[in-house]
Scaffold this motif. Structure first.
Motif, PDB file in Angstrom:
ATOM      1  N   ILE A  46       0.830  -1.195   0.000  1.00 25.36           N
ATOM      2  CA  ILE A  46       0.000   0.000   0.000  1.00 25.36           C
ATOM      3  C   ILE A  46       0.874   1.259   0.000  1.00 25.36           C
ATOM      4  N   LEU A  47       2.144   1.123   0.363  1.00 20.94           N
ATOM      5  CA  LEU A  47       3.075   2.258   0.392  1.00 20.94           C
ATOM      6  C   LEU A  47       3.937   2.317  -0.864  1.00 20.94           C
ATOM      7  N   TRP A  48       3.486   1.738  -1.974  1.00 20.51           N
ATOM      8  CA  TRP A  48       4.296   1.657  -3.191  1.00 20.51           C
ATOM      9  C   TRP A  48       4.786   3.007  -3.674  1.00 20.51           C
ATOM     10  N   VAL A  49       4.094   4.099  -3.359  1.00 20.39           N
ATOM     11  CA  VAL A  49       4.518   5.422  -3.812  1.00 20.39           C
ATOM     12  C   VAL A  49       5.870   5.775  -3.203  1.00 20.39           C
ATOM     13  N   PHE A  50       6.057   5.449  -1.917  1.00 22.40           N
ATOM     14  CA  PHE A  50       7.264   5.842  -1.194  1.00 22.40           C
ATOM     15  C   PHE A  50       8.336   4.765  -1.174  1.00 22.40           C
ATOM     16  N   THR A  51       7.928   3.503  -1.128  1.00 15.61           N
ATOM     17  CA  THR A  51       8.892   2.414  -0.946  1.00 15.61           C
ATOM     18  C   THR A  51       9.201   1.647  -2.217  1.00 15.61           C
ATOM     19  N   GLY A  52       8.469   1.883  -3.284  1.00 18.52           N
ATOM     20  CA  GLY A  52       8.654   1.110  -4.503  1.00 18.52           C
ATOM     21  C   GLY A  52       7.822  -0.165  -4.449  1.00 18.52           C
ATOM     22  N   PRO A  53       7.769  -0.876  -5.542  1.00 19.52           N
ATOM     23  CA  PRO A  53       6.920  -2.068  -5.595  1.00 19.52           C
ATOM     24  C   PRO A  53       7.552  -3.258  -4.864  1.00 19.52           C
ATOM     25  N   ASP A  54       6.746  -4.002  -4.115  1.00 19.88           N
ATOM     26  CA  ASP A  54       7.252  -5.253  -3.552  1.00 19.88           C
ATOM     27  C   ASP A  54       6.825  -6.420  -4.430  1.00 19.88           C
ATOM     28  N   GLU A  70       7.243 -11.305  -7.525  1.00 15.12           N
ATOM     29  CA  GLU A  70       7.901 -10.635  -6.410  1.00 15.12           C
ATOM     30  C   GLU A  70       9.136  -9.910  -6.944  1.00 15.12           C
ATOM     31  N   THR A  71       9.322  -8.670  -6.526  1.00 15.47           N
ATOM     32  CA  THR A  71      10.453  -7.874  -7.019  1.00 15.47           C
ATOM     33  C   THR A  71      11.503  -7.685  -5.929  1.00 15.47           C
ATOM     34  N   GLN A  72      12.729  -7.461  -6.364  1.00 18.32           N
ATOM     35  CA  GLN A  72      13.837  -7.125  -5.473  1.00 18.32           C
ATOM     36  C   GLN A  72      14.532  -5.900  -6.039  1.00 18.32           C
ATOM     37  N   LYS A  73      14.881  -4.965  -5.167  1.00 17.70           N
ATOM     38  CA  LYS A  73      15.547  -3.746  -5.616  1.00 17.70           C
ATOM     39  C   LYS A  73      16.988  -4.062  -6.014  1.00 17.70           C
ATOM     40  N   LEU A  74      17.422  -3.461  -7.108  1.00 17.91           N
ATOM     41  CA  LEU A  74      18.785  -3.655  -7.608  1.00 17.91           C
ATOM     42  C   LEU A  74      19.712  -2.563  -7.102  1.00 17.91           C
ATOM     43  N   ALA A  75      20.986  -2.896  -6.995  1.00 17.36           N
ATOM     44  CA  ALA A  75      22.006  -1.902  -6.657  1.00 17.36           C
ATOM     45  C   ALA A  75      22.132  -0.915  -7.814  1.00 17.36           C
ATOM     46  N   ALA A  76      22.522   0.296  -7.509  1.00 16.59           N
ATOM     47  CA  ALA A  76      22.636   1.340  -8.533  1.00 16.59           C
ATOM     48  C   ALA A  76      23.666   0.996  -9.604  1.00 16.59           C
ATOM     49  N   ASP A  77      24.688   0.208  -9.256  1.00 18.89           N
ATOM     50  CA  ASP A  77      25.749  -0.103 -10.224  1.00 18.89           C
ATOM     51  C   ASP A  77      25.494  -1.406 -10.991  1.00 18.89           C
ATOM     52  N   PHE A  78      24.326  -2.006 -10.847  1.00 18.03           N
ATOM     53  CA  PHE A  78      23.987  -3.244 -11.558  1.00 18.03           C
ATOM     54  C   PHE A  78      23.840  -2.930 -13.049  1.00 18.03           C
ATOM     55  N   THR A  79      24.553  -3.671 -13.891  1.00 18.02           N
ATOM     56  CA  THR A  79      24.459  -3.451 -15.337  1.00 18.02           C
ATOM     57  C   THR A  79      23.650  -4.571 -15.982  1.00 18.02           C
ATOM     58  N   TYR A  80      22.928  -4.216 -17.004  1.00 20.90           N
ATOM     59  CA  TYR A  80      22.115  -5.189 -17.728  1.00 20.90           C
ATOM     60  C   TYR A  80      21.901  -4.681 -19.148  1.00 20.90           C
ATOM     61  N   GLU A  81      21.470  -5.585 -20.003  1.00 25.56           N
ATOM     62  CA  GLU A  81      21.156  -5.237 -21.379  1.00 25.56           C
ATOM     63  C   GLU A  81      19.768  -5.775 -21.692  1.00 25.56           C
ATOM     64  N   CYS A  82      18.935  -4.926 -22.255  1.00 19.96           N
ATOM     65  CA  CYS A  82      17.559  -5.326 -22.553  1.00 19.96           C
ATOM     66  C   CYS A  82      17.467  -6.081 -23.869  1.00 19.96           C
ATOM     67  N   TYR A 112       9.395   4.863 -11.453  1.00 13.01           N
ATOM     68  CA  TYR A 112       9.305   6.241 -11.929  1.00 13.01           C
ATOM     69  C   TYR A 112      10.404   7.147 -11.389  1.00 13.01           C
ATOM     70  N   ASN A 113      11.010   6.837 -10.242  1.00 13.74           N
ATOM     71  CA  ASN A 113      12.080   7.681  -9.689  1.00 13.74           C
ATOM     72  C   ASN A 113      13.470   7.215 -10.129  1.00 13.74           C
ATOM     73  N   GLY A 114      13.541   6.231 -11.021  1.00 15.46           N
ATOM     74  CA  GLY A 114      14.816   5.749 -11.543  1.00 15.46           C
ATOM     75  C   GLY A 114      15.335   4.493 -10.864  1.00 15.46           C
ATOM     76  N   ASP A 115      14.752   4.102  -9.732  1.00 15.87           N
ATOM     77  CA  ASP A 115      15.163   2.852  -9.089  1.00 15.87           C
ATOM     78  C   ASP A 115      14.818   1.682  -9.990  1.00 15.87           C
ATOM     79  N   ARG A 116      15.627   0.629  -9.917  1.00 15.64           N
ATOM     80  CA  ARG A 116      15.382  -0.555 -10.738  1.00 15.64           C
ATOM     81  C   ARG A 116      15.104  -1.758  -9.841  1.00 15.64           C
ATOM     82  N   TYR A 117      14.169  -2.563 -10.285  1.00 12.02           N
ATOM     83  CA  TYR A 117      13.767  -3.776  -9.575  1.00 12.02           C
ATOM     84  C   TYR A 117      13.856  -4.936 -10.550  1.00 12.02           C
TER      85      TYR A 117
END
Length: 128
Positions: A46-54, A70-82, A112-117
């Motif tokens: 219910i707090l997805w706006v502030f905490t991101g999606p679980d 189920e999602t897990q937050k990634l580190a900012a330096d995690f690299t990937y290719e789509c 939306y704030n740039g965090d990756r899951y």
């Protein structure tokens, strides 16, 4: 028309305008509440706006299989290719893409704030 009739008309019109204004306020409040409930269902907490999606639900109409993951937050330096272009979810600023590599069954969600899951395509929480 006598004087008692002419004086009551503006009061009725004012009451009618106030009633319509209250109805519009209630309709807007219900629409906002329903939108928030829908997105809370879409992204879990219910707090997805502030905490991101679980968790995240990828609908069939958006290239998914209509399941929740189920999602897990990634580190900012995690690299990937789509694998191709990112696809948008029905939420402003949220997109997802499948990782490009052999044996990888992961999908990256950019919040939306740039965090990756990340979530595993092969491990859904359930169908909806």
């Amino acid at each position: 028309m006598d004087s008692s009739d002419s004086g009551s008309y503006p009061i009725k019109a004012q009451k009618s305008r106030r009633r319509r204004s209250r109805q519009l306020t209630v309709i807007c409040a219900v629409a906002i509440a329903m939108t928030y409930i829908f997105y809370s269902w879409l992204f879990g907490s219910i707090l997805w706006v502030f905490t991101g999606p679980d968790s995240v639900w990828i609908p069939r109409s958006y290239g998914g299989v209509g399941q929740r993951y189920e999602t897990q937050k990634l580190a900012a330096d995690f690299t990937y290719e789509c694998d191709g272009e990112s696809s948008s979810l029905p939420f402003p600023g949220v997109s997802y893409c499948r990782q490009l590599s052999a044996g990888t069954t992961s999908t990256i969600v950019t919040w939306y704030n740039g965090d990756r899951y990340i979530f595993n395509n092969q491990d859904p929480l359930g169908s909806f």
